[in-house]
Design a protein around this motif. Sequence first.
Motif, PDB file in Angstrom:
ATOM      1  N   VAL A 202      35.211  48.402 -13.172  1.00 40.07           N
ATOM      2  CA  VAL A 202      36.593  47.737 -11.378  1.00 40.07           C
ATOM      3  C   VAL A 202      35.252  47.421 -10.036  1.00 40.07           C
ATOM      4  O   VAL A 202      34.142  48.166 -10.373  1.00 40.07           O
ATOM      5  N   ASN A 203      35.403  46.555 -10.147  1.00 44.54           N
ATOM      6  CA  ASN A 203      33.665  45.552  -9.429  1.00 44.54           C
ATOM      7  C   ASN A 203      35.015  45.623  -8.040  1.00 44.54           C
ATOM      8  O   ASN A 203      35.695  44.523  -7.311  1.00 44.54           O
ATOM      9  N   ASN A 204      35.210  46.541  -7.095  1.00 43.16           N
ATOM     10  CA  ASN A 204      35.414  47.038  -5.832  1.00 43.16           C
ATOM     11  C   ASN A 204      34.895  46.616  -4.473  1.00 43.16           C
ATOM     12  O   ASN A 204      35.088  46.035  -3.407  1.00 43.16           O
ATOM     13  N   ALA A 205      33.001  47.246  -4.863  1.00 42.79           N
ATOM     14  CA  ALA A 205      31.816  47.325  -3.398  1.00 42.79           C
ATOM     15  C   ALA A 205      32.441  46.003  -2.885  1.00 42.79           C
ATOM     16  O   ALA A 205      31.513  44.800  -3.632  1.00 42.79           O
ATOM     17  N   GLY A 206      31.757  45.287  -1.771  1.00 45.81           N
ATOM     18  CA  GLY A 206      31.957  44.592  -1.360  1.00 45.81           C
ATOM     19  C   GLY A 206      31.895  45.015   0.025  1.00 45.81           C
ATOM     20  O   GLY A 206      31.907  46.290   1.092  1.00 45.81           O
ATOM     21  N   VAL A 207      31.629  43.998   1.305  1.00 45.15           N
ATOM     22  CA  VAL A 207      31.076  44.165   2.681  1.00 45.15           C
ATOM     23  C   VAL A 207      31.664  42.853   3.321  1.00 45.15           C
ATOM     24  O   VAL A 207      32.250  42.008   2.909  1.00 45.15           O
TER      25      VAL A 207
ATOM     26  N   HIS B 131      23.275  35.389   3.257  1.00 46.41           N
ATOM     27  CA  HIS B 131      22.632  36.148   1.905  1.00 46.41           C
ATOM     28  C   HIS B 131      23.218  37.428   1.761  1.00 46.41           C
ATOM     29  O   HIS B 131      23.611  37.258   0.325  1.00 46.41           O
ATOM     30  N   ARG B 132      23.542  38.269   2.537  1.00 46.42           N
ATOM     31  CA  ARG B 132      23.930  39.505   2.254  1.00 46.42           C
ATOM     32  C   ARG B 132      24.990  40.030   1.892  1.00 46.42           C
ATOM     33  O   ARG B 132      25.608  40.745   0.722  1.00 46.42           O
TER      34      ARG B 132
ATOM     35  N   THR C  18      26.526  41.342  -2.092  1.00 47.85           N
ATOM     36  CA  THR C  18      26.771  42.161  -2.441  1.00 47.85           C
ATOM     37  C   THR C  18      27.838  41.422  -3.030  1.00 47.85           C
ATOM     38  O   THR C  18      28.876  42.638  -4.092  1.00 47.85           O
ATOM     39  N   ASN C  19      28.804  41.082  -2.150  1.00 49.90           N
ATOM     40  CA  ASN C  19      30.040  40.235  -2.983  1.00 49.90           C
ATOM     41  C   ASN C  19      29.997  39.773  -4.238  1.00 49.90           C
ATOM     42  O   ASN C  19      31.353  40.062  -4.596  1.00 49.90           O
ATOM     43  N   VAL C  20      29.000  38.790  -4.043  1.00 50.06           N
ATOM     44  CA  VAL C  20      29.180  37.323  -5.544  1.00 50.06           C
ATOM     45  C   VAL C  20      28.295  38.398  -6.345  1.00 50.06           C
ATOM     46  O   VAL C  20      28.658  38.628  -7.707  1.00 50.06           O
ATOM     47  N   VAL C  21      27.298  38.130  -6.047  1.00 50.01           N
ATOM     48  CA  VAL C  21      25.141  38.115  -7.444  1.00 50.01           C
ATOM     49  C   VAL C  21      26.240  40.325  -7.974  1.00 50.01           C
ATOM     50  O   VAL C  21      25.773  39.658  -9.303  1.00 50.01           O
ATOM     51  N   GLY C  22      25.989  40.840  -6.895  1.00 54.32           N
ATOM     52  CA  GLY C  22      26.800  42.361  -7.698  1.00 54.32           C
ATOM     53  C   GLY C  22      27.646  42.767  -8.556  1.00 54.32           C
ATOM     54  O   GLY C  22      28.247  42.908  -9.147  1.00 54.32           O
ATOM     55  N   SER C  23      28.614  41.695  -7.652  1.00 51.44           N
ATOM     56  CA  SER C  23      29.810  41.359  -8.600  1.00 51.44           C
ATOM     57  C   SER C  23      29.424  40.780  -9.877  1.00 51.44           C
ATOM     58  O   SER C  23      29.894  41.316 -11.756  1.00 51.44           O
TER      59      SER C  23
ATOM     60  N   ALA D  39      39.292  31.257   8.124  1.00 52.67           N
ATOM     61  CA  ALA D  39      38.707  30.903   9.627  1.00 52.67           C
ATOM     62  C   ALA D  39      38.446  31.274  10.988  1.00 52.67           C
ATOM     63  O   ALA D  39      39.183  31.801  11.710  1.00 52.67           O
ATOM     64  N   GLY D  40      37.495  30.891  12.185  1.00 48.31           N
ATOM     65  CA  GLY D  40      36.703  31.736  13.307  1.00 48.31           C
ATOM     66  C   GLY D  40      36.662  33.009  12.873  1.00 48.31           C
ATOM     67  O   GLY D  40      35.919  33.581  13.759  1.00 48.31           O
ATOM     68  N   GLN D  41      36.789  33.680  11.889  1.00 49.80           N
ATOM     69  CA  GLN D  41      36.409  34.971  11.656  1.00 49.80           C
ATOM     70  C   GLN D  41      35.688  35.580  10.609  1.00 49.80           C
ATOM     71  O   GLN D  41      34.097  35.581  10.737  1.00 49.80           O
ATOM     72  N   PHE D  42      35.548  34.877   9.620  1.00 48.27           N
ATOM     73  CA  PHE D  42      34.704  35.432   7.876  1.00 48.27           C
ATOM     74  C   PHE D  42      35.317  34.232   7.199  1.00 48.27           C
ATOM     75  O   PHE D  42      35.128  34.770   5.816  1.00 48.27           O
ATOM     76  N   VAL D  43      34.891  32.981   7.199  1.00 43.25           N
ATOM     77  CA  VAL D  43      34.253  32.249   6.573  1.00 43.25           C
ATOM     78  C   VAL D  43      34.369  32.963   4.781  1.00 43.25           C
ATOM     79  O   VAL D  43      34.648  32.310   4.176  1.00 43.25           O
ATOM     80  N   ASP D  44      32.880  33.368   5.192  1.00 45.30           N
ATOM     81  CA  ASP D  44      31.651  33.529   4.642  1.00 45.30           C
ATOM     82  C   ASP D  44      32.668  34.483   3.725  1.00 45.30           C
ATOM     83  O   ASP D  44      31.599  34.283   2.246  1.00 45.30           O
ATOM     84  N   TYR D  45      33.360  35.677   4.201  1.00 47.89           N
ATOM     85  CA  TYR D  45      33.871  36.860   3.412  1.00 47.89           C
ATOM     86  C   TYR D  45      34.522  35.949   2.417  1.00 47.89           C
ATOM     87  O   TYR D  45      34.905  35.848   0.974  1.00 47.89           O
TER      88      TYR D  45
END
Length: 251
Positions: free
Chosen positions: A88-93, A109-110, A114-119, A154-160
Amino acid sequence: MTDLAKKVVVVTGGGRGIGRAVSLLAAKRGYRVCLSYVSDAEAAATAVAAIEAEGGQAVAVRCDVAEEAEIVALFEAADRLGTVTALVNNAGVVDLPAPVSEMSAARLHRMMATNVVGSFLCAREAVRRMSTKVGGRGGAIVNVSSIAARLGGAGQFVDYAASKGAIDSFTIGLAREVADAGIRVNAVAPGIIDTEIHASGGTPDKAAVMGPGVPMKRAGTADEVAAPVLWLLSDEAAYTTGAILDVSGGR
């Protein structure tokens, strides 16, 4: 059944929130649990203790999934529990709310590490163990995505949101790549879930504030995400792969 035949699940970020709920439910379903944590050793130890109190077996391993060597060590620890048949690939930031115009390269990069490369790397280690083409027993992978992938943040967490969009594509692609190797790959896409992750993103009251705006008029719970995760890992989902299951209360 010999010890080596016992089924083992690796749950990244398994000490808190959705990961903890998955770890506890997996143990109840007969898995030996190898859960990772990155900073909260106490929470991870509490999760292990809860599993052991119910007669299960678990181990907590410190692992920053942005670090390849730590992922390799995590799976080596899982191997000592038995045969890895589930991930279960759950870890994320997340990060503090910000428009794209104010995002630093370090933040991006962080997020992606974490969210993509780690998975990807966790799945790599799982496939190397599970694939029937190399003598494995097969298995199942569930990635934890988010409906943010569809909504955009939008406006908050587009990267996430973008990192979770990558997880959706990854889920579909990997599912097709390993379908003939005895491995199923699916994802769950939670909506507003009442967990600690909102505090790390600077919005500790997010679930309470946004919950009433969900069609079901409330935020979800970690347990309500864990249940579909365990279904996707189970033989009941034997003909399901490449699916992204919304767990969002209708958002």
